[in-house]
Design a protein around this motif. Structure first.
Motif, PDB file in Angstrom:
ATOM      1  N   SER A 272       0.792  -1.229   0.000  1.00 51.93           N
ATOM      2  CA  SER A 272       0.000   0.000   0.000  1.00 51.93           C
ATOM      3  C   SER A 272       0.825   1.280   0.000  1.00 51.93           C
ATOM      4  N   GLY A 273       2.139   1.181   0.275  1.00 55.70           N
ATOM      5  CA  GLY A 273       2.958   2.384   0.329  1.00 55.70           C
ATOM      6  C   GLY A 273       2.797   3.165   1.615  1.00 55.70           C
ATOM      7  N   ARG A 274       2.226   2.539   2.624  1.00 51.29           N
ATOM      8  CA  ARG A 274       2.091   3.210   3.919  1.00 51.29           C
ATOM      9  C   ARG A 274       2.113   2.171   5.036  1.00 51.29           C
ATOM     10  N   ILE A 275       2.380   2.646   6.245  1.00 46.53           N
ATOM     11  CA  ILE A 275       2.364   1.802   7.434  1.00 46.53           C
ATOM     12  C   ILE A 275       1.285   2.322   8.367  1.00 46.53           C
ATOM     13  N   THR A 276       0.398   1.439   8.803  1.00 46.20           N
ATOM     14  CA  THR A 276      -0.667   1.817   9.723  1.00 46.20           C
ATOM     15  C   THR A 276      -0.367   1.224  11.091  1.00 46.20           C
ATOM     16  N   VAL A 277      -0.327   2.089  12.094  1.00 47.48           N
ATOM     17  CA  VAL A 277      -0.040   1.675  13.466  1.00 47.48           C
ATOM     18  C   VAL A 277      -1.321   1.773  14.281  1.00 47.48           C
ATOM     19  N   HIS A 278      -1.708   0.661  14.877  1.00 46.13           N
ATOM     20  CA  HIS A 278      -2.924   0.617  15.700  1.00 46.13           C
ATOM     21  C   HIS A 278      -2.538   0.590  17.176  1.00 46.13           C
ATOM     22  N   ARG A 279      -3.084   1.505  17.941  1.00 50.35           N
ATOM     23  CA  ARG A 279      -2.894   1.545  19.382  1.00 50.35           C
ATOM     24  C   ARG A 279      -4.249   1.803  20.046  1.00 50.35           C
ATOM     25  N   SER A 280      -4.294   1.624  21.356  1.00 52.60           N
ATOM     26  CA  SER A 280      -5.563   1.779  22.073  1.00 52.60           C
ATOM     27  C   SER A 280      -6.113   3.190  21.940  1.00 52.60           C
ATOM     28  N   ALA A 281      -5.219   4.169  21.828  1.00 45.63           N
ATOM     29  CA  ALA A 281      -5.666   5.560  21.744  1.00 45.63           C
ATOM     30  C   ALA A 281      -6.089   5.964  20.330  1.00 45.63           C
ATOM     31  N   GLY A 282      -5.814   5.108  19.348  1.00 44.56           N
ATOM     32  CA  GLY A 282      -6.199   5.445  17.983  1.00 44.56           C
ATOM     33  C   GLY A 282      -5.311   4.779  16.953  1.00 44.56           C
ATOM     34  N   THR A 283      -5.506   5.167  15.720  1.00 43.87           N
ATOM     35  CA  THR A 283      -4.766   4.599  14.594  1.00 43.87           C
ATOM     36  C   THR A 283      -4.164   5.725  13.774  1.00 43.87           C
ATOM     37  N   VAL A 284      -2.933   5.533  13.351  1.00 51.27           N
ATOM     38  CA  VAL A 284      -2.269   6.551  12.539  1.00 51.27           C
ATOM     39  C   VAL A 284      -1.553   5.861  11.390  1.00 51.27           C
ATOM     40  N   ALA A 285      -1.573   6.499  10.216  1.00 61.51           N
ATOM     41  CA  ALA A 285      -0.917   5.950   9.029  1.00 61.51           C
ATOM     42  C   ALA A 285       0.242   6.853   8.623  1.00 61.51           C
ATOM     43  N   PHE A 286       1.361   6.261   8.288  1.00 59.32           N
ATOM     44  CA  PHE A 286       2.548   6.989   7.867  1.00 59.32           C
ATOM     45  C   PHE A 286       2.895   6.599   6.422  1.00 59.32           C
ATOM     46  N   PRO A 287       3.336   7.564   5.608  1.00 54.50           N
ATOM     47  CA  PRO A 287       3.783   7.208   4.250  1.00 54.50           C
ATOM     48  C   PRO A 287       5.027   6.342   4.322  1.00 54.50           C
ATOM     49  N   ALA A 288       5.068   5.315   3.475  1.00 55.58           N
ATOM     50  CA  ALA A 288       6.212   4.391   3.506  1.00 55.58           C
ATOM     51  C   ALA A 288       6.470   3.828   2.117  1.00 55.58           C
ATOM     52  N   HIS A 289       6.561   4.721   1.140  1.00 60.13           N
ATOM     53  CA  HIS A 289       6.904   4.276  -0.209  1.00 60.13           C
ATOM     54  C   HIS A 289       8.365   3.820  -0.209  1.00 60.13           C
ATOM     55  N   CYS A 290       8.581   2.573  -0.558  1.00 55.31           N
ATOM     56  CA  CYS A 290       9.935   2.065  -0.498  1.00 55.31           C
ATOM     57  C   CYS A 290      10.181   1.039  -1.599  1.00 55.31           C
ATOM     58  N   GLN A 291      11.432   0.953  -1.995  1.00 53.90           N
ATOM     59  CA  GLN A 291      11.881  -0.098  -2.894  1.00 53.90           C
ATOM     60  C   GLN A 291      12.725  -1.039  -2.055  1.00 53.90           C
ATOM     61  N   VAL A 292      12.316  -2.288  -1.973  1.00 60.30           N
ATOM     62  CA  VAL A 292      12.969  -3.255  -1.096  1.00 60.30           C
ATOM     63  C   VAL A 292      13.836  -4.202  -1.923  1.00 60.30           C
ATOM     64  N   VAL A 293      15.077  -4.348  -1.511  1.00 58.26           N
ATOM     65  CA  VAL A 293      16.006  -5.291  -2.132  1.00 58.26           C
ATOM     66  C   VAL A 293      16.441  -6.277  -1.052  1.00 58.26           C
ATOM     67  N   LEU A 294      16.203  -7.552  -1.313  1.00 58.99           N
ATOM     68  CA  LEU A 294      16.591  -8.602  -0.374  1.00 58.99           C
ATOM     69  C   LEU A 294      17.700  -9.443  -0.990  1.00 58.99           C
ATOM     70  N   ALA A 295      18.719  -9.742  -0.214  1.00 56.01           N
ATOM     71  CA  ALA A 295      19.782 -10.648  -0.653  1.00 56.01           C
ATOM     72  C   ALA A 295      19.790 -11.846   0.279  1.00 56.01           C
ATOM     73  N   ALA A 296      19.951 -13.039  -0.300  1.00 49.71           N
ATOM     74  CA  ALA A 296      19.925 -14.243   0.517  1.00 49.71           C
ATOM     75  C   ALA A 296      20.884 -15.284  -0.039  1.00 49.71           C
ATOM     76  N   ASN A 297      21.531 -16.020   0.843  1.00 50.57           N
ATOM     77  CA  ASN A 297      22.326 -17.164   0.448  1.00 50.57           C
ATOM     78  C   ASN A 297      21.406 -18.359   0.210  1.00 50.57           C
ATOM     79  N   PRO A 298      21.875 -19.389  -0.504  1.00 53.41           N
ATOM     80  CA  PRO A 298      21.030 -20.567  -0.723  1.00 53.41           C
ATOM     81  C   PRO A 298      20.840 -21.418   0.526  1.00 53.41           C
ATOM     82  N   CYS A 299      21.669 -21.182   1.549  1.00 53.17           N
ATOM     83  CA  CYS A 299      21.583 -21.921   2.802  1.00 53.17           C
ATOM     84  C   CYS A 299      22.372 -21.132   3.845  1.00 53.17           C
TER      85      CYS A 299
END
Length: 209
Positions: free
Chosen positions: A27-54
């Motif tokens: 969605s390009g955003r992060i939504t944080v839910h707490r007892s006092a309410g909910t707030v959404a923050f912009p989080a447009h990101c390009q994610v690059v993951l690197a992994a070994n085969p084991c």
């Protein structure tokens, strides 16, 4: 602004941490839910993951020390990259172990950084012109409904994608993501719209691992 997030040795992170990337990738955003309410923050990101085969890094690698990991260890290691997370990763590229010969081959005929930058800039200009007035600027932003409208791609271009969806080897989210990548490949090739070759290349890049 889009942030670049690079996680080296991604399967070494706890699975809960990795799965926390699913919402901003979707969605390009992060939504944080707490007892006092909910707030959404912009989080447009390009994610690059690197992994070994084991965990030891030697599984399936020729000319290297023998892998000491058991099959169950490898499965647990790679399982930290969950299916829902991988469904949001558009390009999966296997990278062979670096050798002197590979470095020499890579230097032969490779485009310069300036040439690559110019090609990308031209492709982004094509995107912006096509999407003018829609509220979107890039292929990554367009909706699934827009992608699936008749006449967007060349006739018959999505046959392979439709077949994969019917067989259950591709989700509807995956269908949309492959088509967004196919549009980008078409823009880089200066094509008016994606054809069979662009869709097949995008699907191959998603299924490379």
């Amino acid at each position: 602004m889009t942030l670049l997030v690079f996680l080296d040795e991604a399967p070494e992170f706890p699975r809960a941490v990795l799965d926390a990337l699913r919402q901003p990738l979707e969605s390009g955003r992060i939504t944080v839910h707490r007892s006092a309410g909910t707030v959404a923050f912009p989080a447009h990101c390009q994610v690059v993951l690197a992994a070994n085969p084991c965990p030891c890094g030697n599984a399936g690698v020729a000319h290297a020390q023998a892998c000491e990991c058991t099959p169950s260890t490898v499965r647990r290691y790679l399982a930290r990259l969950s299916g829902p997370l991988l469904d949001r990763i558009d390009i999966r590229v296997p990278i062979p172990r670096v050798t002197n010969a590979a470095v020499r081959r890579a230097d032969e005929g490779a485009p310069s950084t300036a040439a690559g930058r110019a090609l990308v800039a031209e492709a982004r200009d094509r995107m912006a012109a096509r999407l003018a007035g829609t509220g979107w600027d890039t292929n990554a932003e367009v909706s699934g409904r827009w992608l699936r409208e008749d006449g967007r791609a060349e006739p018959g271009a999505t046959v392979d994608l439709d077949g994969a969806l019917d067989r259950g080897t591709l989700t509807m989210r995956g269908w949309d993501r492959v088509m967004r990548l196919a549009w980008t490949l078409a823009d880089l090739a200066r094509a008016e719209r994606p054809g069979v070759e662009h869709v097949r290349e995008a699907l191959a890049l998603r299924s490379a691992l």
